[in-house]
Design a protein around this motif. Structure first.
Motif, mmCIF file in Angstrom:
data_model
loop_
_atom_site.group_PDB
_atom_site.id
_atom_site.type_symbol
_atom_site.label_atom_id
_atom_site.label_comp_id
_atom_site.label_asym_id
_atom_site.label_seq_id
_atom_site.Cartn_x
_atom_site.Cartn_y
_atom_site.Cartn_z
ATOM 1 N N TYR A 190 34.033 42.555 27.149
ATOM 2 C CA TYR A 190 34.843 41.361 26.887
ATOM 3 C C TYR A 190 36.171 41.768 26.237
ATOM 4 O O TYR A 190 37.244 41.296 26.628
ATOM 5 N N GLU A 191 36.099 42.644 25.247
ATOM 6 C CA GLU A 191 37.308 43.102 24.567
ATOM 7 C C GLU A 191 38.255 43.798 25.536
ATOM 8 O O GLU A 191 39.475 43.664 25.436
ATOM 9 N N ALA A 192 37.670 44.539 26.505
ATOM 10 C CA ALA A 192 38.481 45.250 27.493
ATOM 11 C C ALA A 192 38.895 44.347 28.643
ATOM 12 O O ALA A 192 39.552 44.814 29.588
ATOM 13 N N ALA A 193 38.532 43.058 28.571
ATOM 14 C CA ALA A 193 38.870 42.067 29.597
ATOM 15 C C ALA A 193 38.354 42.463 30.969
ATOM 16 O O ALA A 193 39.038 42.320 31.983
ATOM 17 N N LEU A 194 37.112 42.951 31.011
ATOM 18 C CA LEU A 194 36.495 43.362 32.264
ATOM 19 C C LEU A 194 35.415 42.394 32.729
ATOM 20 O O LEU A 194 34.750 42.650 33.731
ATOM 21 N N VAL A 195 35.229 41.290 31.995
ATOM 22 C CA VAL A 195 34.287 40.259 32.421
ATOM 23 C C VAL A 195 35.044 38.948 32.585
ATOM 24 O O VAL A 195 36.082 38.726 31.953
ATOM 25 N N GLU A 196 34.495 38.087 33.434
ATOM 26 C CA GLU A 196 35.189 36.853 33.792
ATOM 27 C C GLU A 196 35.444 35.951 32.593
ATOM 28 O O GLU A 196 36.471 35.267 32.521
ATOM 29 N N GLU A 197 34.520 35.958 31.615
ATOM 30 C CA GLU A 197 34.688 35.093 30.451
ATOM 31 C C GLU A 197 35.962 35.410 29.681
ATOM 32 O O GLU A 197 36.588 34.521 29.097
ATOM 33 N N ALA A 198 36.363 36.678 29.661
ATOM 34 C CA ALA A 198 37.581 37.056 28.947
ATOM 35 C C ALA A 198 38.803 36.418 29.590
ATOM 36 O O ALA A 198 39.703 35.916 28.903
ATOM 37 N N MET A 199 38.857 36.407 30.901
ATOM 38 C CA MET A 199 39.977 35.793 31.608
ATOM 39 C C MET A 199 39.976 34.277 31.386
ATOM 40 O O MET A 199 41.025 33.678 31.163
ATOM 41 N N ARG A 200 38.793 33.685 31.378
ATOM 42 C CA ARG A 200 38.680 32.243 31.188
ATOM 43 C C ARG A 200 39.109 31.831 29.784
ATOM 44 O O ARG A 200 39.644 30.749 29.572
ATOM 45 N N ASP A 201 38.898 32.723 28.814
ATOM 46 C CA ASP A 201 39.238 32.412 27.435
ATOM 47 C C ASP A 201 40.686 32.754 27.094
ATOM 48 O O ASP A 201 41.060 32.751 25.919
ATOM 49 N N GLY A 202 41.491 33.086 28.103
ATOM 50 C CA GLY A 202 42.911 33.270 27.880
ATOM 51 C C GLY A 202 43.356 34.696 27.676
ATOM 52 O O GLY A 202 44.537 34.946 27.437
ATOM 53 N N HIS A 203 42.428 35.663 27.798
ATOM 54 C CA HIS A 203 42.821 37.055 27.675
ATOM 55 C C HIS A 203 43.427 37.536 28.994
ATOM 56 O O HIS A 203 43.155 36.988 30.062
ATOM 57 N N LEU A 204 44.225 38.592 28.920
ATOM 58 C CA LEU A 204 44.778 39.192 30.130
ATOM 59 C C LEU A 204 43.692 40.060 30.744
ATOM 60 O O LEU A 204 43.456 41.184 30.322
ATOM 61 N N ALA A 205 42.995 39.513 31.744
ATOM 62 C CA ALA A 205 41.840 40.199 32.304
ATOM 63 C C ALA A 205 42.220 40.996 33.541
ATOM 64 O O ALA A 205 43.267 40.799 34.150
ATOM 65 N N ALA A 206 41.325 41.912 33.914
ATOM 66 C CA ALA A 206 41.518 42.714 35.108
ATOM 67 C C ALA A 206 41.502 41.807 36.338
ATOM 68 O O ALA A 206 40.812 40.787 36.358
#
Length: 320
Positions: A190-206
Motif C-alpha cells: 500500500y505504501e509503495a502504491a502497488l495495490v488498487e486501494e492506494a490509488m483509490r485513496d488518492g495516492h499516486l499508484a502504479a
C-alpha cells in the motif's frame, strides 16, 4: 452495510467535524477443499459488517446479528481481532472506528448459501501462497517493482530503509519467508502504491496494480490482519480444529495447516507432533476417499483443553 455493499455507520456523538462512528466487521474463515476461504457480501467485495447499535446486548451479539442478517450464516468460534481507528482510514472526513472479529466456521452445502459468497483468501493475496515455491506475482512483478520504489527515494536513509523492509517482509536477499508477516506485506505494498486501494485513496499508484482482488474501504487490510493472526495462532493453540469436520484423516489435517500457512510441512515430523501432544484420537473408522488404501479417521480430543488449558496445546508449523 446497505444493499449496495457500502458501509453504514452509527453516529455516536454530535457536532459537525466531531462525529465518531463505530462498525463491527467480521472476518469469517472456513476451509473448502484445502482452500482457506473468507465470507463476503455477494458482489460487494466487502466483509460482513454493520454499525454497533444501542439495541445490541454486546459487541459480539451485534456482530453475530449483522452476519446472520447479511449472509444467513450463524457464527461459532469468534474472537476479537483488532480495533481500527486511524484518522481518514476510509477516506472520509468523519472519524470511523471499526472493531473487527475473527470467526472460524464450516462451509455448508452450497445449495443453502444463496446469500453467501466464499472466496479464497489467496484471491486477495496471491503473493501469500508459497506451497509450490515463491509465486509468480513475487518473482516476476513484485520484487522488481518494490526495488524500483525503494530506489526512487531521494534520501539515502529512506532508500536503505525501504530496501530493508521489503527484504524482511518478502524474503528477498536470501532472507527467509515468514508467513506471519501478511499484514506487513500488504501495508508495504500500500505504501509503495502497488495495490488498487492506494490509488483509490488518492495516492499516486502504479498504472498496473499488483494482481489480487481489492475490497471496499480498508477491508483488505482487515483481512490481512486476520490472516496474520490465524497463521500465528495455529502454532500455539489448536484452533485449526474449528475448521475441521468432526472426523478427518491426518493428511486432511496436515493439508489444512499447510493451506492456512501457505507453507508445506514435513509429514513425519507433523504426525509425530500431533501424536506427542495427544490432540487427536482414533475413531476406529476408515475412509477410502483419499485414494489408495483406507486411511484412519481421527477426531479432536476436546477434553485436552480441560486437561491442559494453556501449556501443551501447541500445533506448531513444521517446515519441510
Amino acid at each position: 452495510m446497505d444493499h449496495q455493499g457500502k458501509p453504514t455507520r452509527q453516529r455516536r456523538s454530535g457536532g459537525k467535524g466531531n462525529d465518531v462512528k463505530a462498525d463491527l466487521i467480521a472476518v469469517v474463515v472456513a476451509m473448502n477443499n484445502s482452500v482457506p476461504c473468507v465470507l463476503t457480501i455477494p458482489q460487494a467485495n466487502a466483509l460482513p459488517s454493520g454499525p454497533f447499535e444501542l439495541a445490541h446486548r454486546s459487541l459480539q451479539s451485534g456482530l453475530r446479528g449483522w452476519v446472520e442478517q447479511q449472509t444467513g450464516h450463524p457464527l461459532g468460534y469468534i474472537e476479537q481481532l483488532y480495533t481500527f481507528a486511524d484518522r481518514d482510514r476510509i477516506g472520509a472526513e468523519e472519524r470511523a472506528i471499526s472493531i473487527s472479529y475473527l470467526a472460524l466456521t464450516q462451509i455448508e452445502d452450497a445449495s443453502a448459501a444463496a446469500r453467501r459468497s466464499w472466496a479464497s483468501w489467496y484471491d486477495y493475496f496471491p503473493w501469500e501462497d508459497h506451497r509450490s515455491g515463491a509465486p509468480t506475482a513475487v518473482l516476476e512483478y513484485l520484487r522488481p517493482r518494490l526495488r524500483e520504489w525503494a530506489d526512487s527515494a531521494d534520501d539515502t536513509a529512506v532508500r536503505l530503509d525501504r530496501q530493508r523492509r521489503a527484504a524482511v517482509a518478502f524474503g528477498f536477499d536470501d532472507r527467509s519467508w515468514n508467513e506471519e508477516f501478511a499484514l506487513q506485506r500488504y501495508e508495504l505494498l500500500y505504501e509503495a502504491a502497488l495495490v488498487e486501494e492506494a490509488m483509490r485513496d488518492g495516492h499516486l499508484a502504479a498504472p498496473t496494480p499488483l494482481p489480487g482482488k481489492s475490497m471496499i474501504a480498508d477491508h483488505r487490510r482487515i483481512l490481512a490482519t486476520a490472516v496474520a493472526r490465524l497463521r500465528s495462532k495455529i502454532k500455539y493453540r489448536p484452533v485449526v480444529f474449528e475448521l475441521m469436520p468432526p472426523l478427518f484423516t491426518l493428511l486432511q489435517l496436515q493439508r489444512t495447516v499447510e493451506a492456512l500457512s501457505g507453507r508445506l510441512i514435513n509429514k513425519p515430523n507433523f504426525r509425530r507432533l500431533i501424536e506427542q501432544q495427544e490432540l487427536v484420537e482414533k475413531t476406529g473408522e476408515t475412509t477410502a476417499e483419499t485414494g489408495g488404501r483406507p486411511a484412519q479417521l481421527y477426531r479432536f480430543r476436546h477434553d485436552i483443553l480441560d486437561e491442559r488449558p494453556v501449556a501443551g496445546t501447541k500445533l506448531p508449523l513444521t517446515r519441510a
